[in-house]
Design a protein around this motif. Structure first.
Motif, PDB file in Angstrom:
ATOM      1  N   GLN A  27      17.153  34.042  80.831  1.00 11.43           N
ATOM      2  CA  GLN A  27      17.224  35.333  80.189  1.00 11.43           C
ATOM      3  C   GLN A  27      15.820  35.930  80.171  1.00 11.43           C
ATOM      4  N   LYS A  28      15.760  37.195  80.459  1.00 11.95           N
ATOM      5  CA  LYS A  28      14.478  37.861  80.480  1.00 11.95           C
ATOM      6  C   LYS A  28      14.011  38.060  79.041  1.00 11.95           C
ATOM      7  N   ILE A  29      12.790  37.695  78.757  1.00 12.02           N
ATOM      8  CA  ILE A  29      12.307  37.971  77.410  1.00 12.02           C
ATOM      9  C   ILE A  29      11.184  38.992  77.423  1.00 12.02           C
ATOM     10  N   ALA A  30      10.643  39.273  78.541  1.00 11.04           N
ATOM     11  CA  ALA A  30       9.662  40.337  78.649  1.00 11.04           C
ATOM     12  C   ALA A  30       9.368  40.505  80.120  1.00 11.04           C
ATOM     13  N   LEU A  38      25.339  46.162  81.618  1.00  9.38           N
ATOM     14  CA  LEU A  38      23.914  46.424  81.782  1.00  9.38           C
ATOM     15  C   LEU A  38      23.079  45.275  81.221  1.00  9.38           C
ATOM     16  N   ALA A  39      23.549  44.787  80.072  1.00  9.20           N
ATOM     17  CA  ALA A  39      22.809  43.690  79.426  1.00  9.20           C
ATOM     18  C   ALA A  39      22.730  42.497  80.366  1.00  9.20           C
ATOM     19  N   TYR A  85      27.521  48.979  78.635  1.00  4.88           N
ATOM     20  CA  TYR A  85      26.249  48.455  78.154  1.00  4.88           C
ATOM     21  C   TYR A  85      26.208  46.935  78.178  1.00  4.88           C
ATOM     22  N   ARG A  86      27.382  46.323  77.959  1.00  8.04           N
ATOM     23  CA  ARG A  86      27.386  44.856  78.045  1.00  8.04           C
ATOM     24  C   ARG A  86      27.088  44.418  79.471  1.00  8.04           C
ATOM     25  N   ARG A 104      20.450  43.339  83.409  1.00  2.89           N
ATOM     26  CA  ARG A 104      19.033  43.505  83.137  1.00  2.89           C
ATOM     27  C   ARG A 104      18.382  42.231  82.611  1.00  2.89           C
ATOM     28  N   THR A 105      19.171  41.416  81.964  1.00  2.00           N
ATOM     29  CA  THR A 105      18.500  40.360  81.206  1.00  2.00           C
ATOM     30  C   THR A 105      18.849  38.958  81.667  1.00  2.00           C
ATOM     31  N   GLU A 112      31.646  52.882  74.948  1.00  2.00           N
ATOM     32  CA  GLU A 112      30.642  52.627  75.984  1.00  2.00           C
ATOM     33  C   GLU A 112      30.311  51.141  76.115  1.00  2.00           C
ATOM     34  N   GLY A 113      30.965  50.341  75.263  1.00  2.00           N
ATOM     35  CA  GLY A 113      30.613  48.926  75.159  1.00  2.00           C
ATOM     36  C   GLY A 113      30.537  48.192  76.484  1.00  2.00           C
ATOM     37  N   ILE A 153      29.923  53.443  70.270  1.00  2.00           N
ATOM     38  CA  ILE A 153      29.063  52.770  71.257  1.00  2.00           C
ATOM     39  C   ILE A 153      29.673  51.426  71.638  1.00  2.00           C
ATOM     40  N   GLN A 154      30.186  50.745  70.617  1.00  3.74           N
ATOM     41  CA  GLN A 154      30.773  49.422  70.889  1.00  3.74           C
ATOM     42  C   GLN A 154      32.072  49.510  71.660  1.00  3.74           C
ATOM     43  N   MET A 155      32.925  50.421  71.216  1.00  2.00           N
ATOM     44  CA  MET A 155      34.273  50.433  71.771  1.00  2.00           C
ATOM     45  C   MET A 155      34.351  51.241  73.069  1.00  2.00           C
TER      46      MET A 155
END
Lengths: 397, 668
Positions: free
Chosen positions: B211-214, B44-45, B41-42, B48-49, B37-38, B33-35
């Motif tokens: 940063q989104k927290i909720a 995406l992070a 997803y990073r 999204r946030t 798809e990392g 997942i880290q290497m």
């Protein structure tokens, strides 16, 4: 104090692993609490920390108390506890706590203390001891399937059926663990296959009934279906939300992580302090933290094997494995969910998650393992003390 | 099959081995997942946030020239009620006291609010309006009210804050102060001073990474803003609120009296070009007057007779006439080709000098002067006008300046009669401010200044930018010509035959020119004929401090329409009131012979009273009052007989003070 320490018998490595995991658990629990406080709006962060500390302290008390019980007493205890557990399960299911319109009656509230209590956890431990006892009892016999139905499969069936409507994954894990223990305990393999077949048949009937007549009894069939569907479905579905966030958390963690308390995803993972805690740990402590945690669980597995190995009695061995393997298995399931190897189940990470009373049952199991690892407690007494009814009961079984 | 320890262990090892493999699979997946798809997803992070937020800067204040607030930004709060989130018990317990409190604060009845709240509750309204645009103190009060003090979730209180621009002067100069709006495409609607000086007032938006927290909640990342917001500068405008107030009310009164369509007043400081007041009032459908459009700057129209000043200056500059050149007004009719220029006075003015033609505002005389002298070479006339910058916009920072029209021979619309009509202000078009700028140039002996609305840009007490006077044209005409027309303008008011004589006041001097322009002369029907009444000029006549133009459109003809009658009084009122409030003018006012004597006497008294005396002073010739005060200050008892000045003192001067107790003064 020293005297107290001296009274702490049993496998030192297990004591150490449990203590380290318990200490470490404060970090993710504290970190996740900020989400609960500032986003959900419940309590205070210190409050969660104190609550966790109290739970752990009581858990430690359970371990300490249980590990001093002579191992063979558990035979009798399980027999006594079995009907109690069944009643509790019935009560839990009957009161019907509903979460999001689906039946999630897993908890009962302990009157005075105010903690909620997940009865299935206690049932699992008791059932495993019960099964271990039965397997020990039949160890020298060649039994027919018929003979084993009433003493073995009826209690198993009852427990599973009472847990199943509300908690599929726990029921599944308990069933798997019973099968595993039976396999290790030398129960005939062909019968096991039959039981598996019967189990699948029962489940199918249950699901079909639930689908056909949804209002007949409260169940969570729809939740299971959607979770399994979202796991097998490559497209993004609504249910992928949690697993995607978990993967984002893992991906942003990197090798050494963002640092304690710096998780971002904890704010978006609804179960950040229990079901998805492994993802948050990797986000905060990186691959390194993830590997170390895994190492501790494997160390626990190793010590359980060692304790089983060194225990002189068949009951002792089966007891240790019966209550020990589920802990490791549950931990692995939890981590597998976070890395998307397994559908979302809702299993906590034993000894780390702030799962409340579920950690007490883990402590109960640890206590039993420690009791079995205790050289003084493991040998059965030569003469049965007639004045101790538990002694009498356990000795006869 | 008996179970032995050995076969238990064998099977255990198989199970443990499988668990170990499972554990390894988890770790492999973790690494993958880290290497693998990392990156996905990073990214995406981040998407999204994290989000860049803009922080609105505080808009600067707009001040008048003396530091009074013209516009400032304040927070306003709108209170709404979420009836669904409130518990039934809480609601029932608090609805009465809450309604009481609301009624008390907003001056409505308790039942009004109770009805409103109950209706919201019954309809499950989650967004019921309770009060709009509260100021901060009211908002704080409402927050403490029963039920509302339980907050948004239990109390159902919804607060919406917005920043609004407040004008402490209210409707006065509303249009001139203006506003600035920005739409979602970043396009600014700029009106008035706010719009003109938006770049100073606006400030710079800050940027903050959050940063989104909720859901809907964002937490700032890091200590600092990526870009610090910079509050807008304060702008000190040239507007004088006193003069603005005077102009506004003088204009309003006259518009109401004449039931006119709209009108405007501009007051400009002669020496600097600073606009001290600018008032625009238009009639709404309900017959009231409001600051609607910026007529003063935006409305270009035919100026009419006020343009005779321009014609006069051109003619004098080209020396085609002099002020004493005699012109025959031809019984008030002067035919150019097929059209006739008429004087407003039926039968004309006979043979008059050019100066008098200006003072009585004879159309025929001006048409004749210009047409006769320039018809061979009309370019010369137009060039001269253009040299005086009359065809150019003033280039104001305020948007929407009307374009002046000065046609050139050969342009579309130019004809044989153009010269004759241009001479008295038709076939040309100027905005009131453009006309005023020209009049101000004449008052300034020919130096044409750009009208200014801004004095200074400040950040707190620090001056960022200072604006000095701007010269458009250092000399639009010779000083000689300027002085000549200054006299003419003065005569318009002072001479009995002047069109502005109705404004004459012996107390202060004004100079100006009336204008009565026909608006829709294409239609010959006198019934629908509409007029523009203008008065442009400056005051005091000899040492101009302010120039001023008053333009009133479409006065009710049954009440009056001549520039002198309609617009003149506004001009006079403005001049009079500024006069009265200006210390410089007061000084001028009291400088007559009598006060000179008083002054001298005071000087004598002052000198006498400041001397230190050992003997009786000579008070003969002094006024009785002064003598008494001096002597009594020396400790002598004084007896006075008669009134006036001291004729005789009973004790001669030079007597030792110690020997004197009483002195008798005989006054004449």
């Amino acid at each position: 104090m020293l005297g107290f320490l001296n009274k702490m018998n049993g496998d030192k490595a297990i004591w150490a692993v449990v203590a380290l995991l318990a200490l470490f658990s404060f970090l993710p629990v504290y970190s996740a609490s900020s989400n609960l406080v500032y986003v959900v709006g419940n309590g205070t962060t210190i409050g969660y920390l104190v609550k966790h500390a109290i739970l752990l302290l009581m858990g430690f008390g359970i371990i300490y108390g249980v590990h001093r019980i002579p191992t063979h007493f558990f035979k009798g205890l399980s027999l006594i506890a079995m009907p109690v557990v069944l009643l509790l399960l019935l009560y839990t299911l009957a009161q019907g706590q509903v979460i999001d319109g689906a039946n999630a009656s897993r908890w009962i509230r302990i009157p005075i203390v105010g903690f909620t209590f997940q009865t299935s956890n206690l049932a699992a431990v008791v059932l495993m001891i019960y099964v271990a006892r039965y397997l020990t009892k039949i160890k020298d016999k060649t039994i027919t399937f018929k003979e084993s139905i009433l003493p073995l499969w009826l209690p198993v069936f009852l427990v599973i059926v009472l847990i199943l409507p509300a908690n599929f994954s726990t029921a599944g894990i308990i069933f798997s663990m019973v099968l595993l223990l039976c396999f290790i305990g030398g129960y005939p393999f062909k019968y096991l296959l039959g039981i598996v077949g019967a189990g699948i048949l029962c489940l199918t009937i249950f699901i079909l009934t639930a689908k056909a007549v949804p209002d007949l009894f409260p169940n969570r069939v729809d939740t299971w279906m959607s979770r399994i569907e979202s796991f097998s479905n490559p497209e993004d579905t609504e249910a992928d939300y949690q697993i995607e966030k978990a993967k984002i958390a893992i991906a942003t963690g990197g090798i050494v992580g963002n640092g304690a308390g710096k998780s971002v995803m904890k704010n978006f993972l609804p179960q950040s302090s229990s079901d998805f805690i492994y993802a948050i740990i990797v986000e905060e402590y990186g691959l390194l933290g993830g590997f170390v945690l895994m190492f501790f669980y494997l160390l626990l597995l190793f010590r359980i094997v060692v304790v089983a190995n060194s225990n002189g009695t068949v009951f002792g061995k089966l007891l240790v494995l019966g209550v020990g393997l589920p802990i490791v298995f549950q931990a692995l399931i939890n981590m597998a969910v976070a890395v998307e190897l397994f559908p979302v189940t809702g299993q906590t990470l034993p000894l780390i998650s702030s799962g409340g009373t579920s950690s007490w049952m883990t402590c109960l199991a640890i206590g039993i393992i420690l009791s079995a690892s205790n050289k003084h407690a493991q040998s059965e007494p030569e003469e049965i003390d007639e004045t101790n009814p538990l002694e009498v009961l356990s000795g006869q079984l | 099959m008996p179970v032995t320890e050995k076969n238990i262990l064998t099977r255990l090892y198989i199970v443990a081995g499988l668990l170990f493999l499972f554990a390894m699979a988890v770790l492999v997946k973790l690494v993958s997942i880290q290497m693998v798809e990392g990156d996905k997803y990073r990214k995406l992070a981040m998407d999204r946030t994290e989000k860049m937020f803009t922080i609105a800067p505080k808009r600067g204040n707009l001040y008048s020239d003396d530091g009074s607030l013209l516009a400032t930004s304040v927070s306003r709060y709108t209170i709404r009620f979420d009836a669904e989130t409130v518990g039934k018990k809480d609601f029932e317990e608090n609805v009465k006291p809450l309604s009481d409190a609301l009624a008390k604060l907003f001056g409505k009845t308790t039942s009004h609010y109770q009805q409103l709240l109950r209706k919201a509750k019954a309809n499950k309204n989650r967004y019921a309006l309770v009060a709009r645009n509260l100021d901060y103190s009211d908002y704080i009060a409402v927050k403490q009210f029963p039920l509302f003090n339980k907050g948004p979730y239990k109390g159902g209180l919804i607060i919406e804050q917005k920043i609004v621009r407040e004008h402490p002067l209210g409707k006065i100069a509303e249009r001139s102060v203006g506003y600035e709006r920005v739409d979602e495409n970043g396009y600014y609607t700029r009106v008035g001073l706010e719009g003109a000086f938006g770049e100073y007032l606006r400030g710079i938006e800050g940027k903050r990474l959050k940063q989104k927290i909720a859901k809907g909640q964002w937490k700032p990342i890091g200590w600092d803003n990526i870009v610090e917001p910079q509050d807008g500068y304060d702008v000190v405008s040239t507007i004088d609120i006193n003069i603005q107030d005077i102009a506004h009310h003088a204009l309003l009164g006259q518009l109401e009296k004449y039931n006119a369509e709209h009108g405007c007043v501009i007051v400009m400081e002669t020496e600097t070009g600073e606009i001290k007041a600018i008032s625009n009032l238009g009639r709404t459908t309900d017959g009231k007057y409001y600051e609607r459009l910026n007529y003063a700057i935006g409305e270009s129209h035919e100026p009419g007779s006020t343009f005779k000043l321009m014609s006069m200056v051109v003619a004098l500059e080209d020396k085609v006439i002099d002020t004493n050149t005699v012109i025959d007004t031809e019984k008030g009719n002067y035919k150019v080709y097929n059209r006739t220029v008429r004087d407003s006075k039926h039968g004309g003015y006979g043979k008059i000098t050019a100066a008098k033609a200006f003072e009585v505002s004879s159309n025929t005389a001006f048409a004749k002067i210009i047409n006769n002298n320039y018809k061979e070479n009309p370019e010369k006339f137009v060039n001269r006008l253009m040299n005086m910058n009359l065809h150019r916009e003033l280039g104001l920072p305020v948007k929407g300046e009307g374009t002046p029209v000065i046609r050139y021979p050969g342009d579309k619309g130019w004809s044989g009669v153009s010269l004759a009509w241009m001479s008295h202000g038709y076939e040309v078009s100027l905005t009131p401010l453009q006309t005023l700028t020209f009049y101000n140039a004449i008052a300034n002996d020919g130096e044409m200044l750009k009208p200014r609305l801004i004095k200074e840009v400040k950040e707190w007490d620090k001056t960022i930018l200072k604006f000095e006077k701007e010269v458009i044209n250092p000399s639009i005409c010779s000083k000689e010509t300027a002085h000549k027309v200054q006299q003419l303008l003065k005569n318009v008011v002072e001479k009995k035959h002047g069109t502005g004589h109705g404004l004459y006041s012996p107390n202060f001097s004004m100079a100006g020119k009336t204008g009565t322009t026909q608006k829709n002369y294409v239609s010959k029907d006198p019934e629908v004929m509409k007029y523009i009444s203008t008065f442009a000029g400056y005051f005091p006549a000899d040492d101009p401090k302010y120039s001023c133009i008053v333009v009133i459109h479409e006065p009710d003809k049954s009440v009056g329409y001549y520039g002198a009658d309609v617009s003149g009084p506004v001009f006079k009122s403005v001049a009079q009131k500024i006069y009265a409030s200006s210390p410089l003018v007061d000084e001028v006012d009291v400088h007559d012979a009598e006060t000179k004597n008083l002054d001298e006497e005071f000087q004598r008294y002052f000198a006498a009273s400041n001397k230190k005396y050992n003997e009786v002073p000579n008070v003969e010739g002094m006024s009785g009052m002064d003598a008494v005060s001096i002597l009594e200050n020396l400790g002598i008892e004084v007896e006075v007989k008669g009134n006036g000045k001291v004729k005789k003192q009973s004790i001669a001067k030079g007597t030792d003070l110690k020997k004197v107790n009483k002195i008798v003064l005989e006054l004449s």
